[in-house]
Scaffold this motif. Structure first.
Motif, PDB file in Angstrom:
ATOM      1  N   HIS A   1       1.507   9.819  -2.152  1.00  0.00           N
ATOM      2  CA  HIS A   1       0.381  10.371  -2.920  1.00  0.00           C
ATOM      3  C   HIS A   1       0.608  10.241  -4.424  1.00  0.00           C
ATOM      4  O   HIS A   1      -0.277   9.793  -5.164  1.00  0.00           O
ATOM      5  N   HIS A   2       1.798  10.619  -4.882  1.00  0.00           N
ATOM      6  CA  HIS A   2       2.051  10.662  -6.328  1.00  0.00           C
ATOM      7  C   HIS A   2       2.188   9.265  -6.925  1.00  0.00           C
ATOM      8  O   HIS A   2       1.719   9.017  -8.042  1.00  0.00           O
ATOM      9  N   TYR A   3       2.820   8.363  -6.193  1.00  0.00           N
ATOM     10  CA  TYR A   3       3.053   7.017  -6.726  1.00  0.00           C
ATOM     11  C   TYR A   3       2.071   5.988  -6.179  1.00  0.00           C
ATOM     12  O   TYR A   3       2.168   4.806  -6.518  1.00  0.00           O
ATOM     13  N   GLY A   4       1.163   6.423  -5.320  1.00  0.00           N
ATOM     14  CA  GLY A   4       0.130   5.526  -4.819  1.00  0.00           C
ATOM     15  C   GLY A   4       0.693   4.370  -4.006  1.00  0.00           C
ATOM     16  O   GLY A   4       1.609   4.534  -3.197  1.00  0.00           O
ATOM     17  N   LYS A   5       0.143   3.185  -4.242  1.00  0.00           N
ATOM     18  CA  LYS A   5       0.550   2.008  -3.470  1.00  0.00           C
ATOM     19  C   LYS A   5       2.021   1.663  -3.689  1.00  0.00           C
ATOM     20  O   LYS A   5       2.683   1.153  -2.784  1.00  0.00           O
ATOM     21  N   HIS A   6       2.522   1.957  -4.881  1.00  0.00           N
ATOM     22  CA  HIS A   6       3.939   1.688  -5.151  1.00  0.00           C
ATOM     23  C   HIS A   6       4.825   2.531  -4.235  1.00  0.00           C
ATOM     24  O   HIS A   6       5.812   2.032  -3.673  1.00  0.00           O
ATOM     25  N   GLY A   7       4.473   3.792  -4.069  1.00  0.00           N
ATOM     26  CA  GLY A   7       5.237   4.660  -3.185  1.00  0.00           C
ATOM     27  C   GLY A   7       5.143   4.220  -1.738  1.00  0.00           C
ATOM     28  O   GLY A   7       6.140   4.227  -1.001  1.00  0.00           O
TER      29      GLY A   7
ATOM     30  N   LEU B   1       7.427   1.382   3.112  1.00  0.00           N
ATOM     31  CA  LEU B   1       7.246   0.254   4.028  1.00  0.00           C
ATOM     32  C   LEU B   1       8.460  -0.664   4.007  1.00  0.00           C
ATOM     33  O   LEU B   1       8.913  -1.142   5.055  1.00  0.00           O
ATOM     34  N   SER B   2       9.007  -0.896   2.818  1.00  0.00           N
ATOM     35  CA  SER B   2      10.176  -1.773   2.691  1.00  0.00           C
ATOM     36  C   SER B   2      11.420  -1.170   3.333  1.00  0.00           C
ATOM     37  O   SER B   2      12.379  -1.878   3.634  1.00  0.00           O
ATOM     38  N   MET B   3      11.413   0.142   3.536  1.00  0.00           N
ATOM     39  CA  MET B   3      12.541   0.816   4.185  1.00  0.00           C
ATOM     40  C   MET B   3      12.411   0.834   5.706  1.00  0.00           C
ATOM     41  O   MET B   3      13.223   1.449   6.396  1.00  0.00           O
ATOM     42  N   GLY B   4      11.369   0.189   6.214  1.00  0.00           N
ATOM     43  CA  GLY B   4      11.183   0.144   7.663  1.00  0.00           C
ATOM     44  C   GLY B   4      10.506   1.368   8.231  1.00  0.00           C
ATOM     45  O   GLY B   4      10.733   1.729   9.398  1.00  0.00           O
ATOM     46  N   ALA B   5       9.651   2.017   7.417  1.00  0.00           N
ATOM     47  CA  ALA B   5       8.993   3.241   7.875  1.00  0.00           C
ATOM     48  C   ALA B   5       8.122   2.995   9.104  1.00  0.00           C
ATOM     49  O   ALA B   5       8.103   3.810  10.035  1.00  0.00           O
TER      50      ALA B   5
ATOM     51  N   PHE C   1      -0.408   3.028   4.391  1.00  0.00           N
ATOM     52  CA  PHE C   1       0.021   1.633   4.495  1.00  0.00           C
ATOM     53  C   PHE C   1      -1.172   0.679   4.578  1.00  0.00           C
ATOM     54  O   PHE C   1      -1.064  -0.480   4.177  1.00  0.00           O
ATOM     55  N   THR C   2      -2.291   1.163   5.109  1.00  0.00           N
ATOM     56  CA  THR C   2      -3.468   0.288   5.194  1.00  0.00           C
ATOM     57  C   THR C   2      -3.980  -0.084   3.811  1.00  0.00           C
ATOM     58  O   THR C   2      -4.618  -1.127   3.642  1.00  0.00           O
ATOM     59  N   SER C   3      -3.698   0.760   2.816  1.00  0.00           N
ATOM     60  CA  SER C   3      -4.150   0.453   1.453  1.00  0.00           C
ATOM     61  C   SER C   3      -3.374  -0.708   0.848  1.00  0.00           C
ATOM     62  O   SER C   3      -3.812  -1.308  -0.140  1.00  0.00           O
ATOM     63  N   LEU C   4      -2.215  -1.024   1.428  1.00  0.00           N
ATOM     64  CA  LEU C   4      -1.393  -2.114   0.895  1.00  0.00           C
ATOM     65  C   LEU C   4      -1.923  -3.479   1.293  1.00  0.00           C
ATOM     66  O   LEU C   4      -1.591  -4.482   0.664  1.00  0.00           O
ATOM     67  N   VAL C   5      -2.736  -3.517   2.334  1.00  0.00           N
ATOM     68  CA  VAL C   5      -3.211  -4.804   2.838  1.00  0.00           C
ATOM     69  C   VAL C   5      -4.080  -5.504   1.801  1.00  0.00           C
ATOM     70  O   VAL C   5      -3.915  -6.695   1.520  1.00  0.00           O
ATOM     71  N   ASP C   6      -5.002  -4.765   1.193  1.00  0.00           N
ATOM     72  CA  ASP C   6      -5.906  -5.372   0.211  1.00  0.00           C
ATOM     73  C   ASP C   6      -5.171  -5.825  -1.042  1.00  0.00           C
ATOM     74  O   ASP C   6      -5.592  -6.767  -1.714  1.00  0.00           O
ATOM     75  N   SER C   7      -4.068  -5.138  -1.370  1.00  0.00           N
ATOM     76  CA  SER C   7      -3.353  -5.457  -2.606  1.00  0.00           C
ATOM     77  C   SER C   7      -2.277  -6.520  -2.413  1.00  0.00           C
ATOM     78  O   SER C   7      -1.637  -6.941  -3.375  1.00  0.00           O
ATOM     79  N   ALA C   8      -2.059  -6.952  -1.167  1.00  0.00           N
ATOM     80  CA  ALA C   8      -1.029  -7.965  -0.908  1.00  0.00           C
ATOM     81  C   ALA C   8      -1.458  -9.305  -1.501  1.00  0.00           C
ATOM     82  O   ALA C   8      -2.581  -9.762  -1.298  1.00  0.00           O
TER      83      ALA C   8
END
Length: 341
Positions: free
Chosen positions: A211-217, A222-226, A275-282
């Motif tokens: 929430h606080h860091y948005g897509k960056h968070g 995601l990169s940690m295998g969440a 995580f679905t918000s990351l798809v558009d920004s990829a």
């Protein structure tokens, strides 16, 4: 602080609630920024004392959480100033109201920056101590320590605390803990109840990151295998095993444990939704497809949960059930759309 916080809930204009305005609420009696800064500084110094103990620190952590709650209860930072300004204009017209709102917003912003600056001066030592209690403390100590980390992230302005947590591996540890907890059948065990509060606090921290860091968070988790960790969890609740002649106390206990575990589906779905918000920004198709595939795998692993939520009778449903339904529909709609294009 406790007295002032309680006074905020006392009607400023008397018993007639119709006479209360937004201006009355946001301009209620409060400590000055200087007094707040002094309280925070002394509290941090008390927490860092060498002769401290976990029991004492738990009380100090509770005071620290109370302090952050006090500082953040004047105005909800998630409510845009334009909305508050509109409410003020709806109630009464005048330049004084606008000026008061601007002053409150300015003071809140200054207080948030000052809080961050005070803690940052001792950040290394504070985070070392809190993370130590979060990992090695008692279950009660772990839970409140994770809530303290959650609060620190909420006032972070420069991703400073985020970097500190990453370097200590605390986020990866949270993901592992929640995955292990949700994958075990600990019905009727005291360990379940003791761990539940800690897991709830860990979810709070993970959600604060998104929430606080948005897509960056979200990208960090995601990169940690969440997604893989959460896909391996068991969210379908406990299997009803044992004799049907259980006494009423045991039945109530079992129902309570199932409700607790079922309540954790909401934070899991919130993380997946982020995580679905990351798809558009990829930027690359391969990255986008990888995220979609992992979300699809998650949905397949928990098909029974998705089916149960989608088939639930929503007539008279509470806010919790409606939120879960909204998130499931959002996740599936996003993934299905991307698979079709």
């Amino acid at each position: 602080m406790a007295k002032l916080r309680d006074e905020r809930f006392i009607c400023p204009t008397g018993a007639d609630s119709d006479a209360v305005t937004c201006l009355d609420i946001i301009s209620a009696k409060q400590l000055s920024n200087a007094a707040c800064n002094s309280l925070l500084f002394k509290l941090i110094m008390a927490i860092m004392r060498n002769e401290s103990s976990e029991t004492l620190r738990r009380r100090q952590y509770a005071l620290l959480l109370s302090y952050f709650q006090y500082c953040g209860s004047i105005l909800d930072s998630d409510v845009p100033p334009s909305v508050i300004r509109f409410l003020l204009l709806e109630e009464q017209e005048g330049d004084d109201d606008e000026l008061t709102l601007q002053n409150v917003l300015k003071e809140q912003s200054e207080l948030a920056r000052a809080n961050f600056a005070i803690i940052r001066k001792e950040a290394q030592a504070v985070i070392d101590l809190v993370t130590k209690d979060a990992i090695h403390g008692s279950e009660t100590g772990k839970a409140i320590s994770f809530y303290v980390l959650d609060s620190l992230v909420s006032i972070d302005h420069e991703k400073y605390f985020l970097n500190q947590l990453q370097s200590r591996g605390i986020l990866r540890s949270c993901l592992t803990d929640v995955s292990n907890y949700l994958s075990k059948d600990m019905s009727f065990s005291s360990e379940f109840s003791q761990r539940f509060c800690t897991i709830d606090a860990q979810f709070s921290l993970l959600l604060r990151i998104t929430h606080h860091y948005g897509k960056h968070g979200s990208q960090i988790l995601l990169s940690m295998g969440a997604l893989q960790n959460l896909s391996s969890c068991s969210l379908s609740g406990y299997q009803k095993k044992g004799s049907s002649r259980l006494n009423s106390n045991v039945v109530k206990e079992r129902a309570g444990e199932i409700d607790k575990k079922w309540s954790l589906t909401a934070p899991v779905l919130r993380i997946i939704t982020s995580f679905t918000s990351l798809v558009d920004s990829a930027d690359f198709l391969e990255v986008k497809n990888k995220i979609v595939r992992e979300i699809v795998d998650f949905a397949k692993q928990h098909q029974s949960i998705f089916n149960s939520i989608l088939r639930e009778n929503i007539s008279g449903a509470n806010a919790f059930s409606l939120e879960r339904l909204n998130m499931v529909v959002s996740i599936l709609s996003k993934v299905c759309y991307l698979l079709l294009i």
